[in-house]
Every structure is written in C-alpha cells, then in structure tokens.
Write an enzyme that holds these catalytic residues in place. Structure first.
Site, PDB file in Angstrom:
ATOM      1  N   HIS A 268       0.822  -1.168  -0.092  1.00 56.16           N
ATOM      2  CA  HIS A 268       0.224   0.117  -0.090  1.00 56.16           C
ATOM      3  C   HIS A 268       0.997   1.243  -0.006  1.00 56.16           C
ATOM      4  O   HIS A 268       1.874   1.229  -0.792  1.00 56.16           O
ATOM      5  CB  HIS A 268      -0.815   0.041   1.150  1.00 56.16           C
ATOM      6  CG  HIS A 268      -2.125   0.738   1.251  1.00 56.16           C
ATOM      7  ND1 HIS A 268      -2.449   1.642   0.185  1.00 56.16           N
ATOM      8  CD2 HIS A 268      -2.923   1.016   2.272  1.00 56.16           C
ATOM      9  CE1 HIS A 268      -3.472   2.272   0.439  1.00 56.16           C
ATOM     10  NE2 HIS A 268      -3.892   2.095   1.872  1.00 56.16           N
ATOM     11  N   HIS A 307      -2.214  -1.769  -9.843  1.00 59.07           N
ATOM     12  CA  HIS A 307      -3.226  -1.582  -8.979  1.00 59.07           C
ATOM     13  C   HIS A 307      -4.346  -2.169  -9.006  1.00 59.07           C
ATOM     14  O   HIS A 307      -4.808  -2.548  -9.860  1.00 59.07           O
ATOM     15  CB  HIS A 307      -3.469   0.208  -9.290  1.00 59.07           C
ATOM     16  CG  HIS A 307      -4.159   0.989  -8.318  1.00 59.07           C
ATOM     17  ND1 HIS A 307      -5.434   0.808  -8.068  1.00 59.07           N
ATOM     18  CD2 HIS A 307      -3.620   1.625  -7.408  1.00 59.07           C
ATOM     19  CE1 HIS A 307      -5.774   1.838  -6.825  1.00 59.07           C
ATOM     20  NE2 HIS A 307      -4.536   2.333  -6.479  1.00 59.07           N
ATOM     21  N   ASP A 363       2.855   5.879  -6.680  1.00 66.23           N
ATOM     22  CA  ASP A 363       4.103   5.638  -5.900  1.00 66.23           C
ATOM     23  C   ASP A 363       5.227   5.547  -6.737  1.00 66.23           C
ATOM     24  O   ASP A 363       6.423   5.510  -6.315  1.00 66.23           O
ATOM     25  CB  ASP A 363       3.914   4.463  -4.675  1.00 66.23           C
ATOM     26  CG  ASP A 363       2.834   4.788  -3.687  1.00 66.23           C
ATOM     27  OD1 ASP A 363       2.919   5.855  -3.483  1.00 66.23           O
ATOM     28  OD2 ASP A 363       2.507   3.821  -3.343  1.00 66.23           O
TER      29      ASP A 363
HETATM   30  N1  ACO Z   1       5.045  -6.452 -10.505  1.00 67.24           N
HETATM   31  C1  ACO Z   1       4.903  -7.633 -11.249  1.00 67.24           C
HETATM   32  N2  ACO Z   1       3.994  -8.271 -11.341  1.00 67.24           N
HETATM   33  C2  ACO Z   1       2.781  -7.799 -10.757  1.00 67.24           C
HETATM   34  C3  ACO Z   1       2.619  -6.604 -10.099  1.00 67.24           C
HETATM   35  C4  ACO Z   1       3.924  -6.115 -10.021  1.00 67.24           C
HETATM   36  N3  ACO Z   1       4.086  -4.663  -9.241  1.00 67.24           N
HETATM   37  N4  ACO Z   1       1.445  -6.383  -9.844  1.00 67.24           N
HETATM   38  C5  ACO Z   1       0.713  -7.462  -9.920  1.00 67.24           C
HETATM   39  N5  ACO Z   1       1.441  -8.449 -10.797  1.00 67.24           N
HETATM   40  C6  ACO Z   1       1.100  -9.806 -11.112  1.00 67.24           C
HETATM   41  C7  ACO Z   1       0.692 -10.597 -10.317  1.00 67.24           C
HETATM   42  O1  ACO Z   1       2.013 -11.572 -10.040  1.00 67.24           O
HETATM   43  C8  ACO Z   1      -0.299 -11.327 -11.055  1.00 67.24           C
HETATM   44  O2  ACO Z   1       0.335 -12.153 -11.999  1.00 67.24           O
HETATM   45  P1  ACO Z   1      -0.529 -13.477 -12.284  1.00 67.24           P
HETATM   46  O3  ACO Z   1      -1.825 -13.341 -12.693  1.00 67.24           O
HETATM   47  O4  ACO Z   1       0.465 -14.085 -13.145  1.00 67.24           O
HETATM   48  O5  ACO Z   1      -0.445 -14.415 -10.935  1.00 67.24           O
HETATM   49  C9  ACO Z   1      -1.312 -10.147 -11.608  1.00 67.24           C
HETATM   50  O6  ACO Z   1      -0.253  -9.280 -11.893  1.00 67.24           O
HETATM   51  C10 ACO Z   1      -2.050  -9.626 -10.697  1.00 67.24           C
HETATM   52  O7  ACO Z   1      -1.770  -9.519  -9.329  1.00 67.24           O
HETATM   53  P2  ACO Z   1      -2.681  -9.508  -8.151  1.00 67.24           P
HETATM   54  O8  ACO Z   1      -1.551  -9.315  -6.928  1.00 67.24           O
HETATM   55  O9  ACO Z   1      -3.717 -10.221  -8.167  1.00 67.24           O
HETATM   56  O10 ACO Z   1      -3.226  -7.705  -8.144  1.00 67.24           O
HETATM   57  P3  ACO Z   1      -3.992  -7.076  -7.040  1.00 67.24           P
HETATM   58  O11 ACO Z   1      -5.097  -6.216  -7.717  1.00 67.24           O
HETATM   59  O12 ACO Z   1      -4.217  -7.967  -5.970  1.00 67.24           O
HETATM   60  O13 ACO Z   1      -2.423  -6.182  -6.578  1.00 67.24           O
HETATM   61  C11 ACO Z   1      -1.157  -4.430  -5.871  1.00 67.24           C
HETATM   62  C12 ACO Z   1      -2.627  -4.959  -6.757  1.00 67.24           C
HETATM   63  C13 ACO Z   1      -1.030  -5.140  -4.720  1.00 67.24           C
HETATM   64  C14 ACO Z   1      -1.071  -2.883  -6.150  1.00 67.24           C
HETATM   65  C15 ACO Z   1      -0.111  -5.263  -6.822  1.00 67.24           C
HETATM   66  O14 ACO Z   1      -0.288  -4.535  -8.186  1.00 67.24           O
HETATM   67  C16 ACO Z   1       1.436  -4.829  -6.243  1.00 67.24           C
HETATM   68  O15 ACO Z   1       1.933  -5.566  -5.563  1.00 67.24           O
HETATM   69  N6  ACO Z   1       2.000  -3.895  -6.907  1.00 67.24           N
HETATM   70  C17 ACO Z   1       3.269  -3.438  -6.342  1.00 67.24           C
HETATM   71  C18 ACO Z   1       3.100  -2.630  -4.882  1.00 67.24           C
HETATM   72  C19 ACO Z   1       2.676  -1.347  -5.242  1.00 67.24           C
HETATM   73  O16 ACO Z   1       2.998  -0.617  -6.107  1.00 67.24           O
HETATM   74  N7  ACO Z   1       1.675  -0.814  -4.370  1.00 67.24           N
HETATM   75  C20 ACO Z   1       0.925   0.394  -4.432  1.00 67.24           C
HETATM   76  C21 ACO Z   1      -0.144   0.306  -4.942  1.00 67.24           C
HETATM   77  S1  ACO Z   1      -1.053   2.219  -4.764  1.00 67.24           S
HETATM   78  C22 ACO Z   1      -1.345   2.267  -3.276  1.00 67.24           C
HETATM   79  O17 ACO Z   1      -1.750   1.626  -2.299  1.00 67.24           O
HETATM   80  C23 ACO Z   1      -1.034   3.588  -2.690  1.00 67.24           C
END
Ligand code: ACO
Length: 429
Positions: A268, A307, A363
């Site tokens: 987050h 996201h 971010d």
């Molecule tokens: N890098 C690489 N792969 C990713 C990323 C990433 N940043 N984010 C998602 N994926 C991939 C996952 O591995 C998954 O792949 P799969 O289908 O092959 O298993 C797919 O994309 C879907 O990912 P989920 O984790 O199911 O997506 P979710 O909606 O649950 O997660 C989140 C969203 C937590 C923001 C995620 O994209 C992430 O971890 N990002 C990096 C951390 C980040 O930048 N957080 C800030 C968010 S903005 C905020 O809170 C202010």
C-alpha cells in the site's frame, strides 16, 4: 431496459428468488433468504480481499479504473491539482463543496490554530529509539494523541467531530516532522503559522539556524500538489481500516493510527519507499533487462506498478511525472529518474505487463521527487499519511453519519473441525 432485478434459481431446491438491483449492486443480505431448508443459515457471498464487494455507499471519491479517471466530489483530479491547494481540497472532501472565500479563510485559520503539539507529546517522540522508523513513530504518536484529547470520544457530537478533524489535520504534519527530526537528532522546529500548510511543513522539516524559514515556492507547490493527489482514494486498504476501526465508535485518533498502520505496508503506501530501494538496487539503465527478467520469473514485484482498481494509467502518476522536472530545476536532478523512466518504457512495451494491465501507480514517481527535495526514504509513507488524513477523516465522518452503517463484522466460511471432545495431554499424539 428490463426490470432492475436479478432472478436466481437455486439448483439445490429448484426454487427461484427475485433480488432487486440498486445502483448496480445487489444486497448481500438478500441472499440470506436462499436456503435448502429452515435450519440452513442462508447463502453467503464469499469475497476474500473484497474484490467485488461494496462496503458502503459514498459520495466522496469516484474512480473509473479502466479509463484512469479520479474525481473528488465530482471535480477531476487534474483540475484540483492545477487550480486548488491542499487545505481547500481537504475542505471539499469533508464538506462536499468547494469553500467560499470566507469559508476557506475560516477553515485555514481553524487548522492553523491547532498545529502545535502538547509539550508532553515531544517527550513521547523522544522516547523512540534514535533509528526508529518514522512511520512507526507516526502510528504510535497519533494513537497517543487520543490520550491528550479525551473529548474525542464524543463522536456523535457534530461540534466535537469538527474539532477533532481540525486537530488531526493540523497536527499530523507536526507529528511527522517531529518524528523526522528525532531520527536526525535535530532540535524540533515549531510550526510557523504565517506560512501555508505545506510551507509550514517544509519549515518544520528543514529549518536550521535561520530566524525565519522561507520555503522555496516551487517545492512548496510541489508538496501541495502531491498532497492533493494523495488526499483520498475511496475504499482502499487504509480507508477500509479507518471505516472498520471507526465503526467500533472508537475516537478518531485511535482509528487514524490503525489507518496509518495499514498504509505502512509495502503493498500500500509503503510502496513509495520500496520503489526507491528498488531503483537504487537496479542502479543504472543497463541493469533493467535483467531486473525485469527476475520480476517476470516471479522473483519479486516491480514496485510502484499495478493497482487493484486502475487497469490503465493511474492519473496521479501522470501528474507527478510532470512535477518532477519542475522540482529538479530547483534541486539537484535525481539520477534515479532516468532509471525510472527507462524502467517504465521497457515495462510498458513488455507482454507480461501489458497482459496484466500493469502501469505505474501514484508511488512510482513520488519518492524520486521527495528524495530530490532532501526528504529521506523512510519519510515517504509518512508524507502519504499526512496527505491522506483529510480523506480518512471525510470517510470516517461519512461512515458515522450513514444510518445504514453498523460495527463492521464480516462473516466467514468455516472449514475447521466439527465439535470434538478435549483430549488430556497424556493421551495426545
Ligand atoms: N510487478 C509484477 N507483477 C505484478 C505486479 C507488479 N508490481 N502487480 C501485479 N502483478 C502480477 C501478479 O503477479 C499477478 O500475476 P499472475 O496473474 O500471473 O499471478 C497479476 O499481476 C495480478 O496481480 P494481483 O496481485 O492479483 O493484483 P492485485 O490487484 O491483488 O494487487 C497491487 C494490486 C497490490 C497494487 C499489486 O499490483 C502490487 O503488489 N504492486 C506493487 C506494490 C505497489 O506498487 N503498491 C502500491 C499500490 S498504490 C497504493 O496503494 C497507494
């Protein structure tokens, strides 16, 4: 258009039910009537991580994740970032309308009246270890504020609510700055209420020996815009924490401590810190391909990308990217910006990221700007928390005034043992 309802047939019993649809949603409680027999509890919806469950009806923030749209109270984020300032946006989030001149003056004055901290709060901050993480200090100290303001318990009293909202929005920057200076071993800098909200924040962070700190107008404006962009984002993890914890009717300082704790996590608000650590680890553009390869192999994530809601570009990231160049004209250019831009370019052309609709989020660029301003990495999430405070308070207030809301209490699908008798220790194993 047909009827605004859903007809569900339960294939276990052959019975049909008509469930009404309102504003694109069915009420989960309407599923409860679907039973196999009278003893059946009724159907539940199972939704880990609330992927498709609305927990409230809100009028504060609108997001269209597919089209990359963000509005506060109907106003596009791009217009607010260009034409407004943080305290005006906070007023808008809290009250639903943009203030008149008189209302804005009154609100700004009220916030300024509350920027000081009780001297004992200083002792509290002093108690943290010299290298304590500033987010940990913020979470602990804002929670401790509830002990300084026992009247904050009167959450059903509109006047008391207004007072706590003012207090918390006014004091968060002071707590944040004190945490920063404690970690640096610097004497605390007290608020200067002649300055703007963001100008004063810079003063409390960076004032050294000068009699009066004068913020650089470009940096002051950059912080103001970054704060506007972070002010609210509807029902994300920390806001859900605010509403969930606040629904127990605890005082808002305690609920804000819970929200800030939720924000601290690396998935987050903690992601801005992780982005910088990641960019530093990559070091130079030459190392990007091997880094991307590791991410695609599942060895870590590209922090600042992806996201839950935005499945096209995060509109806040676009605005932040533009501010970076303005800031670098005043500060030294942060070389990590080149790594970030190249990383973004490569990722956006890569099948892995395209298929999963992964774009830079808020971010991705914010930390690079903060770092160029001389703000250390461990303060990034703290700045996010300071800005998000107005959104948390607006959501808290909306939750309290919503007659449909009660204490938050999700259900579970129980998969554990059936009833069994206790086994004395000598008879186990
Ligand atoms: N890098 C690489 N792969 C990713 C990323 C990433 N940043 N984010 C998602 N994926 C991939 C996952 O591995 C998954 O792949 P799969 O289908 O092959 O298993 C797919 O994309 C879907 O990912 P989920 O984790 O199911 O997506 P979710 O909606 O649950 O997660 C989140 C969203 C937590 C923001 C995620 O994209 C992430 O971890 N990002 C990096 C951390 C980040 O930048 N957080 C800030 C968010 S903005 C905020 O809170 C202010």
């Amino acid at each position: 258009m047909g009827k605004e309802s859903l007809t569900v047939t339960d294939n276990r019993t052959g019975k049909s039910y008509e469930i009404s649809i309102q504003e694109g949603a069915i009420r989960a409680m309407d599923l409860r009537q679907i039973k196999v027999n009278d003893d059946d509890f009724g159907l539940l919806s199972y939704d880990p991580a609330f992927m498709n469950t609305a927990s409230c009806r809100s009028r504060i923030t609108y997001i269209d994740g597919d089209r990359g749209i963000l509005h506060y109270r109907g106003y596009p984020i791009e217009q607010l970032a260009q034409k407004s300032n943080y305290l005006e946006v906070a007023y808008l989030l809290l009250n639903g309308e943009l203030p008149t001149h008189a209302q804005l003056d009154d609100w700004t004055q009220s916030v300024k009246l509350h920027t000081m901290l009780h001297e004992s709060v200083k002792k509290f901050v002093d108690g943290f270890h010299h290298d304590a993480h500033t987010m940990g200090m913020l979470v602990g100290t804002v929670g401790a504020l509830s002990t300084f303001y026992p009247d904050a318990k009167h959450i059903h009293d509109a006047e008391s609510r207004r007072m706590q909202i003012c207090r918390v929005i006014a004091k968060m920057p002071t707590v944040a700055a004190f945490a920063y200076r404690h970690r640096k071993g610097l004497r605390y800098a007290y608020p200067d209420n002649e300055l703007t909200y963001c100008g004063n924040f810079l003063n409390m962070l960076f004032k050294m020996t000068e009699v009066r700190y004068k913020p650089d107008p470009v940096l002051e404006r950059a912080i103001d815009v970054l704060f506007i962009l972070h002010a609210d984002h509807e029902q994300n993890c920390s806001t859900s924490a605010m509403r969930g914890v606040g629904s127990s009717q605890v005082d808002p300082f305690s609920a804000i401590a819970a929200s800030a704790a939720a924000l601290y996590g690396p998935l987050h608000g903690g992601a801005n810190e992780q982005v910088l650590l990641m960019l530093a680890e990559i070091g130079s553009s030459a190392n990007i391909p091997s880094f991307i390869k590791k991410v695609k192999a599942g060895e870590g994530r590209l922090m600042g990308f992806g996201h839950r809601i935005y499945k096209s570009y995060d509109p806040r990231a676009r605005i932040i990217k533009e501010i970076a160049d303005q800031v670098f004209e005043v500060t030294k250019r942060n070389p990590l910006i080149d790594v970030a831009r190249e990383l973004e370019r490569i990722a956006l052309e890569d099948e892995y990221f395209i298929k999963r609709k992964l774009y830079p989020n808020v971010d991705f660029y914010s930390g690079i700007i903060y770092q160029a301003m001389g703000i250390p990495v461990e303060m990034f999430t703290v700045l996010f928390a300071v800005a998000r405070t107005s959104g948390w308070m607006a959501q808290w207030q909306e939750m309290l005034l919503d007659p449909e809301q009660k204490i938050a209490r999700p259900r579970q699908v129980y998969l554990g043992h059936d009833r069994r008798d206790f086994v004395p220790i000598e008879k186990r194993g």
